[in-house]
Design a protein around this motif. Structure first.
Motif, PDB file in Angstrom:
ATOM      1  N   PHE A  40     -17.020  18.449  26.746  1.00 26.58           N
ATOM      2  CA  PHE A  40     -17.998  17.461  27.710  1.00 26.58           C
ATOM      3  C   PHE A  40     -17.680  15.620  27.125  1.00 26.58           C
ATOM      4  N   LEU A  41     -16.907  15.370  26.588  1.00 26.36           N
ATOM      5  CA  LEU A  41     -16.244  14.060  25.315  1.00 26.36           C
ATOM      6  C   LEU A  41     -14.586  13.993  26.673  1.00 26.36           C
ATOM      7  N   PRO A  42     -14.558  12.912  27.936  1.00 24.79           N
ATOM      8  CA  PRO A  42     -13.474  13.372  28.765  1.00 24.79           C
ATOM      9  C   PRO A  42     -12.228  12.304  27.633  1.00 24.79           C
ATOM     10  N   TRP A  43     -12.418  12.001  26.788  1.00 22.33           N
ATOM     11  CA  TRP A  43     -11.853  10.690  25.653  1.00 22.33           C
ATOM     12  C   TRP A  43     -11.639  11.485  24.736  1.00 22.33           C
ATOM     13  N   LYS A  44     -11.742  12.864  24.518  1.00 28.41           N
ATOM     14  CA  LYS A  44     -11.159  13.524  23.801  1.00 28.41           C
ATOM     15  C   LYS A  44     -10.220  14.645  23.758  1.00 28.41           C
ATOM     16  N   ASN A  45      -9.626  14.996  24.703  1.00 24.88           N
ATOM     17  CA  ASN A  45      -8.853  16.004  25.506  1.00 24.88           C
ATOM     18  C   ASN A  45      -7.743  16.111  25.529  1.00 24.88           C
ATOM     19  N   GLN A  46      -6.820  15.901  23.733  1.00 24.76           N
ATOM     20  CA  GLN A  46      -5.708  15.951  23.047  1.00 24.76           C
ATOM     21  C   GLN A  46      -4.636  17.201  23.236  1.00 24.76           C
ATOM     22  N   LEU A  47      -6.185  18.527  23.524  1.00 23.31           N
ATOM     23  CA  LEU A  47      -5.329  19.669  23.085  1.00 23.31           C
ATOM     24  C   LEU A  47      -5.399  20.268  24.856  1.00 23.31           C
ATOM     25  N   VAL A  48      -6.178  20.145  25.605  1.00 19.85           N
ATOM     26  CA  VAL A  48      -6.254  19.987  27.285  1.00 19.85           C
ATOM     27  C   VAL A  48      -4.641  20.994  27.591  1.00 19.85           C
ATOM     28  N   GLU A  49      -3.646  20.514  27.050  1.00 21.47           N
ATOM     29  CA  GLU A  49      -2.466  21.134  27.837  1.00 21.47           C
ATOM     30  C   GLU A  49      -2.203  21.866  26.366  1.00 21.47           C
ATOM     31  N   ALA A  50      -2.559  21.520  25.514  1.00 19.56           N
ATOM     32  CA  ALA A  50      -2.141  22.868  25.007  1.00 19.56           C
ATOM     33  C   ALA A  50      -2.649  24.378  25.244  1.00 19.56           C
ATOM     34  N   ILE A  51      -3.742  23.861  25.631  1.00 24.34           N
ATOM     35  CA  ILE A  51      -4.826  25.254  26.031  1.00 24.34           C
ATOM     36  C   ILE A  51      -3.722  25.296  27.462  1.00 24.34           C
ATOM     37  N   GLU A  52      -3.911  24.701  28.172  1.00 19.14           N
ATOM     38  CA  GLU A  52      -4.043  25.279  29.180  1.00 19.14           C
ATOM     39  C   GLU A  52      -2.016  26.026  29.451  1.00 19.14           C
ATOM     40  N   LYS A  53      -1.788  25.033  28.807  1.00 21.06           N
ATOM     41  CA  LYS A  53      -0.072  26.242  28.309  1.00 21.06           C
ATOM     42  C   LYS A  53       0.158  27.349  28.130  1.00 21.06           C
ATOM     43  N   ALA A  54      -0.963  27.628  27.074  1.00 19.04           N
ATOM     44  CA  ALA A  54      -1.385  28.864  26.729  1.00 19.04           C
ATOM     45  C   ALA A  54      -1.474  29.782  27.996  1.00 19.04           C
ATOM     46  N   GLY A  55      -1.888  29.747  28.792  1.00 25.22           N
ATOM     47  CA  GLY A  55      -2.664  30.597  29.068  1.00 25.22           C
ATOM     48  C   GLY A  55      -4.107  30.354  29.738  1.00 25.22           C
ATOM     49  N   GLY A  56      -4.575  29.649  29.033  1.00 27.62           N
ATOM     50  CA  GLY A  56      -6.437  28.769  29.168  1.00 27.62           C
ATOM     51  C   GLY A  56      -6.315  28.069  30.837  1.00 27.62           C
ATOM     52  N   LYS A  57      -7.979  28.019  30.659  1.00 25.37           N
ATOM     53  CA  LYS A  57      -8.396  27.867  32.480  1.00 25.37           C
ATOM     54  C   LYS A  57      -9.811  26.685  31.809  1.00 25.37           C
ATOM     55  N   VAL A  58      -8.936  24.877  31.733  1.00 23.78           N
ATOM     56  CA  VAL A  58     -10.441  23.493  30.945  1.00 23.78           C
ATOM     57  C   VAL A  58     -10.912  23.073  32.236  1.00 23.78           C
ATOM     58  N   THR A  59     -12.178  23.205  31.949  1.00 20.55           N
ATOM     59  CA  THR A  59     -12.928  22.324  32.868  1.00 20.55           C
ATOM     60  C   THR A  59     -14.282  21.343  31.885  1.00 20.55           C
ATOM     61  N   CYS A  60     -13.898  19.737  32.251  1.00 21.86           N
ATOM     62  CA  CYS A  60     -14.355  19.168  31.831  1.00 21.86           C
ATOM     63  C   CYS A  60     -15.421  18.872  32.115  1.00 21.86           C
ATOM     64  N   PHE A  61     -17.225  18.560  32.016  1.00 24.04           N
ATOM     65  CA  PHE A  61     -18.106  18.154  32.479  1.00 24.04           C
ATOM     66  C   PHE A  61     -18.746  17.235  31.496  1.00 24.04           C
ATOM     67  N   PRO A  62     -18.208  16.004  31.542  1.00 27.14           N
ATOM     68  CA  PRO A  62     -18.566  14.457  30.794  1.00 27.14           C
ATOM     69  C   PRO A  62     -19.363  14.244  30.783  1.00 27.14           C
ATOM     70  N   ALA A  63     -19.707  13.786  28.918  1.00 35.00           N
ATOM     71  CA  ALA A  63     -21.540  13.658  28.813  1.00 35.00           C
ATOM     72  C   ALA A  63     -21.197  12.418  27.574  1.00 35.00           C
ATOM     73  N   ASN A  64     -21.567  11.146  27.818  1.00 35.45           N
ATOM     74  CA  ASN A  64     -21.738   9.642  26.580  1.00 35.45           C
ATOM     75  C   ASN A  64     -22.001  10.256  25.690  1.00 35.45           C
ATOM     76  N   ASN A  65     -22.999  10.886  25.518  1.00 38.74           N
ATOM     77  CA  ASN A  65     -23.622  11.156  24.408  1.00 38.74           C
ATOM     78  C   ASN A  65     -24.341  12.844  24.395  1.00 38.74           C
ATOM     79  N   ASN A  66     -25.061  12.719  23.278  1.00 37.92           N
ATOM     80  CA  ASN A  66     -25.287  14.229  23.348  1.00 37.92           C
ATOM     81  C   ASN A  66     -26.206  14.770  24.004  1.00 37.92           C
ATOM     82  N   ILE A  67     -27.433  13.874  24.378  1.00 38.90           N
ATOM     83  CA  ILE A  67     -28.638  13.284  25.603  1.00 38.90           C
ATOM     84  C   ILE A  67     -28.108  14.920  27.595  1.00 38.90           C
TER      85      ILE A  67
END
Length: 370
Positions: A40-67
């Protein structure tokens, strides 16, 4: 037919819980499971590439806060229907809360992994956890300490199991002296120095201010000791001010967030933690697997990993000042240092490998009668 599993987590930054996702994915049975990842936090995406490289399908639903995060549950339901998700595995409280709403609407089996002690959460988080914990299929604690905390603080009527965190002992092993030399050269650390390091998000429970106090005392006793702190976080300005106040400039170095921490473990001789509480820290297991000697408090699940005077130097949370003596002792006894480095790695290989963890998770996935 593959079992389609969706991991839900607040962010994919370099936190301990987040780091487990690409590492477990590398070891999972891809012929039996298909893995999706939602954050949910698009600015915290450092591991996206590693997950995709290992075969995972990654999606972000952006949210600025917990609500806003909680309000994403209709989108998650649509995602589950579109991708025919058969199992959800959520991590950490707010991802857990939104996943429980999805579970109530869809009845998709939901596993939730708790990485921290209930006592250490904000009272609102604790309240939400207590009210909603039973709206899922099963709870998982990353250590016996975490599982006991769940049972003590929440009136559970669902199963709660312990699956200990693990580390990829093949990936995390010391085998590149050039990386060790390169990191030391980057920071002007002499070849014959003893380097003490840590990897952490700069939060209060890590007590990195005390970490700096410990280092200041150890360096005073032995000037050949240097320090490296890998990570970042909200307390960074305060910690850098303290670094200056203690005269540790040129002796203890802040590296910032690093996508690849392995070279920094290569540069370390000792890994030190001064935490007041922990679940079961991934960075500790990584450092042990890399053959770093361990000096630590016995916070939380750490005491389930380290056997005092056997796998490392371990002291009570309140006795943190004595950690400096352990560092100096290792700095002045090369054989003892090598022994503790070897013992730390052997402990992880024997009891905390990622393969053991993944086997336990897959067994649990298959038990959900999918």
């Amino acid at each position: 037919m593959k079992i389609k599993t969706l991991h839900i987590i607040k962010s994919l930054g370099r936190g301990g819980a987040e780091m487990l996702l690409p590492e477990t994915l590398k070891s999972h049975n891809k012929e039996q499971f298909e893995f999706h990842y939602l954050y949910f936090l698009p600015w915290k995406n450092q591991l996206v590439e590693a997950i995709e490289k290992a075969g995972g399908k990654v999606t972000c639903f952006p949210a600025n806060n917990n609500i806003q995060l909680l309000l994403q549950y209709p989108k998650i339901i649509r995602y589950c229907k579109e991708h025919r998700i058969q199992l959800i595995h959520a991590h950490l409280p707010w991802a857990g809360f939104v996943s429980r709403l999805v579970h109530l609407q869809t009845q998709i089996p939901l596993l939730y992994t708790e990485h921290n002690l209930q006592e250490r959460y904000h009272f609102i988080t604790k309240l939400f956890n207590r009210l909603s914990f039973n709206w899922q299929t099963i709870g998982i604690g990353v250590s016996e300490d975490v599982t006991l905390s769940i049972q003590k603080n929440i009136n559970t009527n669902i199963p709660v199991k312990t699956i200990l965190n693990g580390v990829n002992t093949t990936t995390f092993q010391r085998k590149n002296p050039l990386e060790r030399a390169s990191i030391r050269e980057d920071y002007g650390i002499p070849n014959d120095a003893l380097v003490v390091g840590t990897v952490a998000v700069f939060r209060f429970q890590k007590r990195l201010d005390l970490w700096l106090d410990i280092m200041a005392e150890a360096i005073k006793q032995n000037p050949k000791i240097y320090g490296i702190i890998v990570g970042a976080g909200p307390l960074e300005p305060m910690l850098k001010e303290k670094q200056v106040a203690l005269g540790l400039e040129g002796k203890v170095f802040f590296t910032g967030i690093q996508t690849n921490v392995k070279p920094y473990y290569e540069a370390m001789d000792i890994f030190m933690m001064s935490s007041s509480f922990e679940g079961l820290p991934i960075a500790l297991l990584e450092a042990m697997s890399m053959g770093c000697a361990i000096v630590s408090t016995d916070a939380g699940g750490i005491k389930e990993v380290l056997r005092p005077e056997k796998d490392g130097f371990v002291v009570s949370v309140d006795d943190w000042k004595s950690l400096s003596k352990s560092i100096v002792a290792l700095a002045e006894d090369d054989q003892k240092l090598k022994d503790y480095q070897s013992l730390a790695r052997q402990r992880v290989v024997d009891s905390f490998s990622i393969e053991v963890m993944v086997h336990s998770l897959e067994k649990l996935y298959l038990e959900q009668n999918i």
